[in-house]
Design an enzyme around this catalytic site. Structure first.
Site, PDB file in Angstrom:
ATOM      1  N   ASP A 480     -22.767  53.288   1.585  1.00  0.00           N
ATOM      2  CA  ASP A 480     -21.740  53.335   2.633  1.00  0.00           C
ATOM      3  C   ASP A 480     -20.812  52.121   2.557  1.00  0.00           C
ATOM      4  O   ASP A 480     -21.123  51.109   1.894  1.00  0.00           O
ATOM      5  CB  ASP A 480     -22.448  53.384   3.998  1.00  0.00           C
ATOM      6  CG  ASP A 480     -21.659  54.154   5.048  1.00  0.00           C
ATOM      7  OD1 ASP A 480     -20.450  54.356   4.872  1.00  0.00           O
ATOM      8  OD2 ASP A 480     -22.279  54.541   6.068  1.00  0.00           O
ATOM      9  N   ASP A 550     -16.943  62.134   8.487  1.00  0.00           N
ATOM     10  CA  ASP A 550     -17.916  62.142   9.588  1.00  0.00           C
ATOM     11  C   ASP A 550     -17.646  63.299  10.542  1.00  0.00           C
ATOM     12  O   ASP A 550     -18.440  63.564  11.443  1.00  0.00           O
ATOM     13  CB  ASP A 550     -17.851  60.822  10.372  1.00  0.00           C
ATOM     14  CG  ASP A 550     -18.623  59.720   9.663  1.00  0.00           C
ATOM     15  OD1 ASP A 550     -19.413  60.038   8.756  1.00  0.00           O
ATOM     16  OD2 ASP A 550     -18.439  58.540  10.018  1.00  0.00           O
TER      17      ASP A 550
HETATM   18  C1  DGJ Z   1     -20.794  55.959   8.475  1.00  0.00           C
HETATM   19  C2  DGJ Z   1     -21.173  57.197   7.718  1.00  0.00           C
HETATM   20  O1  DGJ Z   1     -20.051  57.983   7.480  1.00  0.00           O
HETATM   21  C3  DGJ Z   1     -22.230  57.955   8.497  1.00  0.00           C
HETATM   22  O2  DGJ Z   1     -22.555  59.136   7.817  1.00  0.00           O
HETATM   23  C4  DGJ Z   1     -23.429  57.084   8.690  1.00  0.00           C
HETATM   24  O3  DGJ Z   1     -24.044  56.835   7.448  1.00  0.00           O
HETATM   25  C5  DGJ Z   1     -23.027  55.791   9.376  1.00  0.00           C
HETATM   26  N1  DGJ Z   1     -21.952  55.143   8.688  1.00  0.00           N
HETATM   27  C6  DGJ Z   1     -24.189  54.851   9.455  1.00  0.00           C
HETATM   28  O4  DGJ Z   1     -23.849  53.658   9.987  1.00  0.00           O
END
Ligand code: DGJ
Length: 727
Positions: A480, A550
């Site tokens: 991430d 997301d």
């Molecule tokens: C952002 C990501 O897009 C999510 O899927 C998740 O992993 C969160 N970060 C976790 O902090």
């Protein structure tokens, strides 16, 4: 030979199965551009370079003489700053005297089979020498001694080529690269629409188009990553081009940091496109003998509309960009813990997830953010990559084993480039994050950004990650990246190199990611950046899949996934079914199926009906796996063009099967819904899996289907699976 040089006319010609690209060494060794478009057999197109007018008081080369040629309006193959060409320039080098006048001229060329790697950079690759042919043109700025090599690789069977640039300081004095774009392409007219992908968190890669106008139209990122806001992708499609017909030129930058794509229309109504590293906050210091390599741009030509361009990108990326064990290996059906429990979990909850997941037919449990340091929310612990044993009693190995024993593989989340001020790592090394003297560091999501240009920083993060990955049976990593770069300075670099930090950051990330991928080849890496903030070909070179957004609402996802499909194949588009919106599981599944497919919910909370639907989807996932990943995408109705309905399909490359999906976004009362399919073989007969009806491809594509019997309620969807009937 796809690349030829006519030594009499001094003309280079680069051919693919459907395109030609032609340039000429002109008087005084200026390299001028002649043609890029549909394949033509001959190279006598010198006339195309002639421009009648001057922009204003355009200066010219004295030897050639006034009144005919000038660099201000003729099509230049690689435009330089300060020597008469006043349009956007691809190259500007500050020299020992402090000025940035840059003027490179042709010297020599090499043509060879295959494609050289670009040092430290992701790039398309060949499997055999015959996959591609490369032309390297050497140019030089006689006054400064800068040697500039223009690299062109032709993927003949794809209608695609790549371009990049290498600059060598062949002088005895320092020089500074102020801008070094990777491509510069000239078009003789301005009758194009510029399609590009804008967005933000939760609405990444929304397709928009605008007609070219006089002046400069550009998209860019200076956030340190390719960004949610603009993808490094531009398509110039002819005015009369559609999804299925006409000319489209696609450009996609293989890079994950600051980029810019500028399209300038001049007074002559001609168009120039340049694409490369964003010159804002970029300057690369070159000592004598040093070399700088710019990342590459992939250029795709299609005379089968925008759809044809996308299909070429998809095949090219599936075959020549995505690498490693997972390139063709079947990916496990995963469930990710994030939306199901965020930070609120412990070992027992994970095991309960796993039990339920197994029962539903899932194959991999991914434990997302929150397992390390003392992290129970997003305010701490990034950089402390050791397990939180208060949360996971018995440690990580015990949890992984329990999950494995239930028959599931185990995956884990990292955010390697970040550091929380509230972490052991920060307390030990406050100078390890990006910073500049005497200024406060901006904070984003309660975190700072590690200085990835530093080897000691990368080594420390590598060692921590490797310890986790070596000590446990982990087969998947989610990588991430959750903030922009600000105060981008490095404590180790001298002042004259501080403008290198943005690029060095990206190179450092590539180096670390490369190490992880090489040392743990069995691990399936999925990139992510607060959803899809770093969804670019640079990242695809390391991770065969990238979390798309997301936003898991299927209706909103349609726009995001359609935009993403402009150049990225379904095989890499991270897409999950989640519990968080009201739309039914049927549609959630049908939309996520056009990506990597997985789940992102608490399986313990599912009711019987939801379990029944999900079990069916798991079967469909296996049934359609190859078709969606290797088939050709045909967009039938785009969500950006029709607010009521959306439809698309995947057709096997041998046309033996196809899956079409139809979604109602907004109800349209009392209308007949009539659709013509695309991409099938008109001479084949296909049976509909559900109704057993048999129709020819010709009927399905020309007469079409009347789908009015299906529900047209908001948020409903259905699929049609067709299989060839063999006599
Ligand atoms: C952002 C990501 O897009 C999510 O899927 C998740 O992993 C969160 N970060 C976790 O902090």
């Amino acid at each position: 030979m796809p690349i030829s040089f006519d030594s009499e006319k001094r003309i280079f010609k680069l051919d693919t199965k459907n395109s030609s690209y032609i340039m000429q060494v002109f008087e005084e060794n200026y390299l001028i551009h002649l043609y890029y478009g549909a394949y033509i057999p001959d190279n006598s197109v010198e006339d195309l370079a002639f421009r009648r007018g001057n922009a204003s008081f355009s200066a010219t080369n004295e030897t050639i003489g006034e009144g005919f040629f000038n660099v201000d309006s003729w099509p230049m193959e690689y435009s330089c700053n300060g020597a008469g060409d006043m349009r956007v320039s691809a190259l500007a080098i500050r020299n020992r005297w402090g000025n940035s006048v840059t003027d490179v001229r042709y010297v020599d060329y090499k043509i060879f089979k295959g494609k050289p790697a670009l040092e430290g950079l992701p790039a398309l690759y060949t499997m055999t020498e015959d996959d591609a042919t490369t032309l390297e043109i050497e140019t030089v700025d006689k006054v400064t001694g800068a040697k500039v090599f223009l690299l062109y690789t032709v993927f003949e069977n794809y209608g695609a080529m790549t371009r990049s640039v290498r600059v060598e300081n062949a002088s005895d004095a320092v020089m500074d690269l102020q801008r070094v774009y990777s491509t510069c392409v000239e078009f003789p007219t301005m009758d194009y629409n510029m399609h590009h992908l804008y967005g933000a968190w939760n609405k990444e890669r929304t397709l928009v188009k605008r007609h070219l106008e006089h002046g400069i139209q550009s998209i860019a990122s200076k956030r340190g990553s390719s960004s949610h806001n603009h993808n490094p992708f531009v398509c110039l499609a002819k005015d009369d081009a559609t999804e299925d017909f006409g000319e489209a030129f696609g450009f996609n930058f293989v890079y994950s940091g600051n980029f810019a794509a500028d399209v300038e229309v001049d007074f002559n109504d001609t168009t120039r496109l340049i694409m490369g590293i964003n010159p804002i906050d970029f300057c690369w210091h070159l000592e004598p003998g040093e070399v700088f390599t710019a990342p590459e741009v992939v250029m795709v030509y299609s005379n089968e509309g925008i759809g044809g361009m996308s299909r070429t990108f998809h095949r090219l990326y599936n075959n020549h960009l995505i690498r490693g064990e997972w390139k063709n290996k079947k990916r496990p059906l995963l469930i990710n813990s994030w939306e199901g429990c965020f930070f609120d979990f412990d070992d027992e909850k994970m095991v309960a997830f796993a039990k339920n997941a197994k029962e539903l037919g899932f194959e991999l449990l991914v434990m997302d953010d929150g397992w390390f340091g003392k992290r129970n929310d997003d305010t701490c612990s990034l950089g402390d990559w050791y397990v939180n044993e208060d949360k996971l009693k018995g440690g990580l190995s015990s949890l992984v084993k329990r999950v494995n024993d239930l028959g599931l593989e185990f995956g884990i989340w990292f955010e390697p480039e970040m550091i929380s001020p509230d972490s052991d790592l920060y307390h030990a090394h406050p100078d390890w994050c990006l910073q500049v003297p005497d200024r406060e560091k901006s904070i984003g999501r309660h975190q700072y950004v590690l200085d990835m240009s530093r080897k000691d920083v990368r080594d420390c993060i590598y060692d921590q990650m490797a310890a986790v990955l070596k000590g446990n049976n982990i087969t998947y990593v989610k990588w991430d990246f959750n903030r922009n770069l600000t105060q981008a300075g490095s404590a180790l670099l001298p002042p004259e190199r501080q403008h290198e930090v943005f690029h060095r950051f990206v190179l450092g990330t590539y180096e670390l990611m490369g190490r992880i991928v090489n040392d743990f080849p069995h691990i399936l890496l999925e990139n992510c950046s607060g959803g899809g903030g770093r969804f670019d070909p640079g990242m695809l070179y390391f991770s065969p899949q990238i979390w798309c957004s997301d936003n898991t609402d299927p209706m909103e996802r349609l726009t995001i996934q359609f935009g993403t499909s402009m150049c990225y194949p379904a095989s890499c588009v991270g897409a999950h079914v989640s519990a968080n919106r009201r739309t039914g599981y049927e549609t959630k599944g049908n939309v996520a199926m056009s990506g990597t497919f997985g789940y992102e919910l608490d399986p313990v909370k599912l009711n019987d009906e939801e379990r029944r639907i999900i079990k069916r989807q798991v079967k469909e996932y296996h049934k359609y796996y190859d078709l969606i990943r290797t088939g050709d995408l045909y967009r039938l109705i785009l969500p950006t063009e029709n607010k009521h309905r959306c439809a698309w399909g995947y057709v096997a490359q041998d046309k033996s099967e196809a899956l079409f999906t139809f979604v109602t976004n907004l109800r349209l009362m009392n209308t007949t819904f009539y659709v013509r399919l695309k991409g099938l073989d008109p001479d084949k007969y296909y049976i509909d899996d559900e109704t057993d009806e048999i129709h020819s491809g010709a009927l399905l594509m020309n007469a079409g289907l009347n789908l009015s019997k299906h529900s047209a309620d908001c948020g409903t969807s259905y699929t049609i699976y067709l299989k060839e009937v063999k006599n």
